[in-house]
Design a protein around this motif. Sequence first.
Motif, PDB file in Angstrom:
ATOM      1  N   GLU A   1      72.855   9.961  58.101  1.00 52.56           N
ATOM      2  CA  GLU A   1      71.892   9.300  58.964  1.00 52.56           C
ATOM      3  C   GLU A   1      71.286   8.114  58.240  1.00 52.56           C
ATOM      4  O   GLU A   1      71.347   8.019  57.032  1.00 52.56           O
ATOM      5  N   ARG A   2      70.710   7.230  58.991  1.00 56.80           N
ATOM      6  CA  ARG A   2      69.995   6.078  58.441  1.00 56.80           C
ATOM      7  C   ARG A   2      68.550   6.179  58.890  1.00 56.80           C
ATOM      8  O   ARG A   2      68.262   6.485  60.049  1.00 56.80           O
ATOM      9  N   ARG A   3      67.661   5.960  57.950  1.00 54.92           N
ATOM     10  CA  ARG A   3      66.234   5.951  58.277  1.00 54.92           C
ATOM     11  C   ARG A   3      65.674   4.577  57.968  1.00 54.92           C
ATOM     12  O   ARG A   3      66.097   3.953  56.996  1.00 54.92           O
ATOM     13  N   PRO A   4      64.740   4.119  58.751  1.00 54.69           N
ATOM     14  CA  PRO A   4      64.148   2.813  58.461  1.00 54.69           C
ATOM     15  C   PRO A   4      63.377   2.860  57.144  1.00 54.69           C
ATOM     16  O   PRO A   4      62.761   3.870  56.811  1.00 54.69           O
ATOM     17  N   ALA A   5      63.457   1.766  56.390  1.00 53.01           N
ATOM     18  CA  ALA A   5      62.740   1.678  55.121  1.00 53.01           C
ATOM     19  C   ALA A   5      61.244   1.593  55.384  1.00 53.01           C
ATOM     20  O   ALA A   5      60.809   1.031  56.391  1.00 53.01           O
TER      21      ALA A   5
END
Length: 69
Positions: free
Chosen positions: A23-27
């Motif tokens: 998954e990708r999470r916002p920084a």
Amino acid sequence: MKAGETSGPVQSGAEFLLVRVEERRPAHMMSLAEAQPQIERHLLAAKQQKVVQAWLAEQEKQAKIEVVH
């Protein structure tokens, strides 16, 4: 890479790794309250290492080493 993608083999030393992004999470910027436990652990580990190195150096100075053939 996008979420769900898997990379081809990546060489790391003598090993080959496959990397998959789940998954990708916002920084986001951590607040001091969020970062404080990590900072404290890091500083404590650094201080412990420094104390151990100083102790070892002192032990080495005090040691009487004799090499017998």
